[in-house]
Design a protein around this motif. Structure first.
Motif, PDB file in Angstrom:
ATOM      1  N   THR A  76      53.343  62.396  52.006  1.00 20.21           N
ATOM      2  CA  THR A  76      53.547  63.784  51.580  1.00 20.21           C
ATOM      3  C   THR A  76      55.012  64.198  51.598  1.00 20.21           C
ATOM      4  O   THR A  76      55.497  64.858  50.673  1.00 20.21           O
ATOM      5  CB  THR A  76      52.736  64.728  52.483  1.00 20.21           C
ATOM      6  OG1 THR A  76      51.346  64.361  52.417  1.00 20.21           O
ATOM      7  CG2 THR A  76      52.899  66.176  52.040  1.00 20.21           C
ATOM      8  N   LYS A  77      55.744  63.833  52.640  1.00 24.35           N
ATOM      9  CA  LYS A  77      57.125  64.288  52.789  1.00 24.35           C
ATOM     10  C   LYS A  77      58.004  63.785  51.655  1.00 24.35           C
ATOM     11  O   LYS A  77      58.777  64.542  51.049  1.00 24.35           O
ATOM     12  CB  LYS A  77      57.683  63.848  54.140  1.00 24.35           C
ATOM     13  CG  LYS A  77      59.065  64.403  54.435  1.00 24.35           C
ATOM     14  CD  LYS A  77      59.522  64.028  55.838  1.00 24.35           C
ATOM     15  CE  LYS A  77      60.897  64.611  56.139  1.00 24.35           C
ATOM     16  NZ  LYS A  77      61.360  64.252  57.511  1.00 24.35           N
ATOM     17  N   ARG A  78      57.917  62.501  51.322  1.00 25.61           N
ATOM     18  CA  ARG A  78      58.761  61.949  50.263  1.00 25.61           C
ATOM     19  C   ARG A  78      58.359  62.451  48.882  1.00 25.61           C
ATOM     20  O   ARG A  78      59.176  62.481  47.957  1.00 25.61           O
ATOM     21  CB  ARG A  78      58.749  60.418  50.318  1.00 25.61           C
ATOM     22  CG  ARG A  78      59.555  59.866  51.481  1.00 25.61           C
ATOM     23  CD  ARG A  78      59.606  58.350  51.491  1.00 25.61           C
ATOM     24  NE  ARG A  78      58.349  57.746  51.877  1.00 25.61           N
ATOM     25  CZ  ARG A  78      58.198  56.470  52.229  1.00 25.61           C
ATOM     26  NH1 ARG A  78      59.259  55.658  52.232  1.00 25.61           N
ATOM     27  NH2 ARG A  78      57.024  55.987  52.572  1.00 25.61           N
ATOM     28  N   MET A  79      57.092  62.877  48.748  1.00 30.82           N
ATOM     29  CA  MET A  79      56.652  63.414  47.453  1.00 30.82           C
ATOM     30  C   MET A  79      57.396  64.685  47.078  1.00 30.82           C
ATOM     31  O   MET A  79      57.480  65.044  45.903  1.00 30.82           O
ATOM     32  CB  MET A  79      55.142  63.701  47.493  1.00 30.82           C
ATOM     33  CG  MET A  79      54.269  62.474  47.325  1.00 30.82           C
ATOM     34  SD  MET A  79      54.487  61.633  45.728  1.00 30.82           S
ATOM     35  CE  MET A  79      53.836  62.861  44.604  1.00 30.82           C
ATOM     36  N   GLN A  80      57.962  65.379  48.049  1.00 33.88           N
ATOM     37  CA  GLN A  80      58.692  66.611  47.759  1.00 33.88           C
ATOM     38  C   GLN A  80      59.925  66.350  46.886  1.00 33.88           C
ATOM     39  O   GLN A  80      60.377  67.230  46.162  1.00 33.88           O
ATOM     40  CB  GLN A  80      59.097  67.299  49.064  1.00 33.88           C
ATOM     41  CG  GLN A  80      57.908  67.787  49.881  1.00 33.88           C
ATOM     42  CD  GLN A  80      58.326  68.334  51.244  1.00 33.88           C
ATOM     43  OE1 GLN A  80      59.504  68.536  51.510  1.00 33.88           O
ATOM     44  NE2 GLN A  80      57.350  68.561  52.109  1.00 33.88           N
ATOM     45  N   GLY A  81      60.454  65.150  46.963  1.00 32.27           N
ATOM     46  CA  GLY A  81      61.612  64.798  46.138  1.00 32.27           C
ATOM     47  C   GLY A  81      61.254  63.867  44.999  1.00 32.27           C
ATOM     48  O   GLY A  81      62.147  63.251  44.409  1.00 32.27           O
ATOM     49  N   ALA A  82      59.964  63.771  44.684  1.00 26.05           N
ATOM     50  CA  ALA A  82      59.508  62.848  43.637  1.00 26.05           C
ATOM     51  C   ALA A  82      59.166  63.605  42.353  1.00 26.05           C
ATOM     52  O   ALA A  82      58.593  64.698  42.399  1.00 26.05           O
ATOM     53  CB  ALA A  82      58.287  62.079  44.124  1.00 26.05           C
ATOM     54  N   TYR A  83      59.548  63.043  41.213  1.00 20.01           N
ATOM     55  CA  TYR A  83      59.267  63.626  39.894  1.00 20.01           C
ATOM     56  C   TYR A  83      59.773  65.066  39.848  1.00 20.01           C
ATOM     57  O   TYR A  83      59.149  65.957  39.258  1.00 20.01           O
ATOM     58  CB  TYR A  83      57.762  63.564  39.593  1.00 20.01           C
ATOM     59  CG  TYR A  83      57.139  62.229  39.916  1.00 20.01           C
ATOM     60  CD1 TYR A  83      57.251  61.154  39.037  1.00 20.01           C
ATOM     61  CD2 TYR A  83      56.467  62.017  41.132  1.00 20.01           C
ATOM     62  CE1 TYR A  83      56.703  59.919  39.346  1.00 20.01           C
ATOM     63  CE2 TYR A  83      55.925  60.783  41.450  1.00 20.01           C
ATOM     64  CZ  TYR A  83      56.051  59.736  40.554  1.00 20.01           C
ATOM     65  OH  TYR A  83      55.515  58.517  40.873  1.00 20.01           O
TER      66      TYR A  83
END
Length: 538
Positions: free
Chosen positions: A414-421
């Motif tokens: 979840t945390k890294r998804m904040q900077g994804a796409y």
């Protein structure tokens, strides 16, 4: 007094008798999005010698211009010719001659397609591309066991959808030097219970000796790719990573008129000899071909867990993916390109790869202005790295977001998804964003790009509220990203990307107003007609 009256009358007569200017083609009664600096609308334009010579209202154009060809657009929407800022045009063309595995929903379906292909083609080496284990019920890499049974003597090598993984059978392995003990730098040979599975990741794929493409196959592939691209309204494609031989073939086909597509050719930076050759030779620019950039691979893909991550993958313990080259090698390449007039465009998916490349760019470019170096994909960015895009162009492919959204969080958490796409965040940092498809990894259709960027759903309306909508782009931003901003990323904004006087007459007539139609109807947008240099090519 009589003299004054005479001169006044003569002036009126000359004005009334003023001849209309000659144009080759006039388009009237259209709903035109010019995508100029003020994003103005128009209803007509005139074309002469392949360029726009006037843009305005239908009344103005009809009054001032005459042409043999007058097209009544009947209020259809017209936009500038679309630019795909990152694709694999040549590869897609070649793929038309191979087995197509796009959209397969199981490994068994892949096998059925291989059987049918071989029955029709009787190939001595079966190749193809498009499988994606993330679309299967069993979301695991396949093994070669069934391939070996079906094709015991015919080599089979089929690529994953992203081109960063390969499934091969034993007959193909026998042509290589691969064993279960082979070591690979910048890739991986997948084993199971200590034995080869047939799955090769990134650099490991280089061990497989594919048959050479003939010149006839290459020409057919380029022409097939052109036909498909024109049918979707594409008038310029950025071919990301092609060799000198292909570039020279493209140039020759464009010179003889058989290949009309405008191509921004990114030279493959995999071979030092090619970097040396083109830096010595210098940039090549014609109206249809622009050779002034190198495409370099930073890491692999997220779907095959080859993307280089700062911390381990959430769904695979102690696995970080990998950079394709050493950090020192990226510095060597970047320094050499920085000392030339060429642009560097680097594939970077994982947050670690993006960090390395962004910092390398900053170090070698120093305070150089207007170099327009690009990060291709810019898929997962660490929070502190967004600021590094202040003078680095993000070149992204929105359909990657809607293709990966089902499983990406499982990969990285979840945390890294904040900077994804994070397309909106990237746009805010640079002020422009270049949009493409990465076809044939994704579909060629640019209207799916438009849909994914703005609505951020799949064509089945999932998810209900859109995927990470805080990073959706507006329709105006998206159209700019597919036209004028993409042209800017290619140093071509003065000649294309908008409908303005003096620019190439590249434009597309659409079946509906993509800027106003309901969101769920965007994927149904079609190119009715495609024009390049004022010539109808579709």
């Amino acid at each position: 007094m009589k003299k004054i009256i005479f001169l006044f009358s003569l002036s009126i007569a000359l004005t009334c008798c003023k001849k209309q200017q000659k144009a080759d083609t006039i388009i009237i009664n259209a709903n035109i999005y010019t995508v100029n600096d003020h994003f103005e609308k128009a209803s007509a334009f005139a074309i002469k010698d392949g360029k726009f010579i006037a843009v305005g209202t239908s009344e103005e154009i009809k009054k001032n211009y005459d042409a043999l060809t007058i097209v009544d657009a009947k209020n259809k929407t017209i936009i500038p010719g679309l630019i795909d800022a990152h694709c694999h045009f040549y590869r897609m063309g070649l793929q038309q001659q191979k087995v197509d595995l796009m959209g397969t929903k199981s490994y068994d379906e892949v096998l059925q397609k291989l059987i049918a292909f071989q029955k029709e083609k009787n190939s001595t080496f079966i190749t193809g591309r498009g499988w994606d284990q993330n679309d299967w019920v069993v979301k695991e890499f396949p093994t070669k066991k069934k391939l070996d049974s079906l094709f015991p003597t015919i080599p089979v090598a089929i690529g994953r959808v992203d081109g960063h993984a390969l499934l091969v059978n034993q007959a193909a392995i026998n042509l290589s030097k691969i064993t279960k003990d082979t070591k690979v730098s910048g890739g991986e040979i997948i084993l199971k219970d200590g034995e080869l599975t047939g799955v090769l990741i990134d650099a490991a794929m280089d061990f497989i000796p594919f048959p050479e493409t003939t010149k006839e196959e290459a020409i057919l592939g380029l022409l097939d790719a052109q036909k498909i691209s024109f049918s979707y309204g594409l008038t310029t494609v950025d071919d990301a990573g092609i060799d000198q031989q292909v570039i020279e073939l493209i140039d020759s086909l464009q010179q003889d008129g058989s290949l009309k597509m405008r191509i921004y050719a990114m030279i493959s930076g995999d071979k030092q000899a090619q970097i040396d050759y083109y830096i010595k030779k210098g940039k090549l620019k014609t109206d249809r071909l622009n050779v002034r950039s190198f495409k370099v691979y930073g890491d692999g893909a997220l779907g095959s867990r080859g993307a280089a991550m700062r911390k381990p993958y959430t769904d695979r313990d102690n696995h970080f993916g990998a950079l394709i080259y050493s950090p020192e090698r990226y510095q060597e390449i970047a320094k050499q390109i920085a000392a030339s007039d060429f642009q560097m465009n680097t594939h970077a998916i994982g947050d670690s790869a993006n960090t390395w490349l962004l910092k390398t760019y900053k170090e070698v470019l120093k305070d150089a202005k207007n170099r327009r170096w690009r990060i291709e994909h810019a898929q997962i960015i660490a929070p502190e790295d967004f600021d590094l895009f202040d003078n680095i162009i993000p070149s992204v492919q929105p359909t990657h977001a809607t293709s990966d959204m089902y499983w990406a969080k499982d990969r990285i958490g979840t945390k890294r998804m904040q900077g994804a796409y994070a397309y909106k965040d990237l746009l805010k940092k640079y002020g422009k964003i270049a949009l493409g498809t990465d076809f044939p990894v994704e579909q060629v259709n640019p209207f799916l790009t438009f849909y994914a960027a703005t609505i951020r759903k799949d064509i089945n309306n999932y998810p209900e509220n859109g995927f990470q909508m805080e990073n959706a782009l507006t329709r105006e931003e998206t159209l700019k990203g597919m036209t004028i901003w993409a042209a800017y990323s290619n140093f071509e904004e003065q000649e294309k990307g908008s409908i303005e006087i003096g620019k190439f007459a590249d434009f597309v007539i659409l079946n509906q107003d993509i800027m106003k139609v309901e969101g769920d109807k965007i994927p149904k947008t079609k190119a009715v007609e495609t024009y390049l240099n004022g010539e109808k090519v579709y």
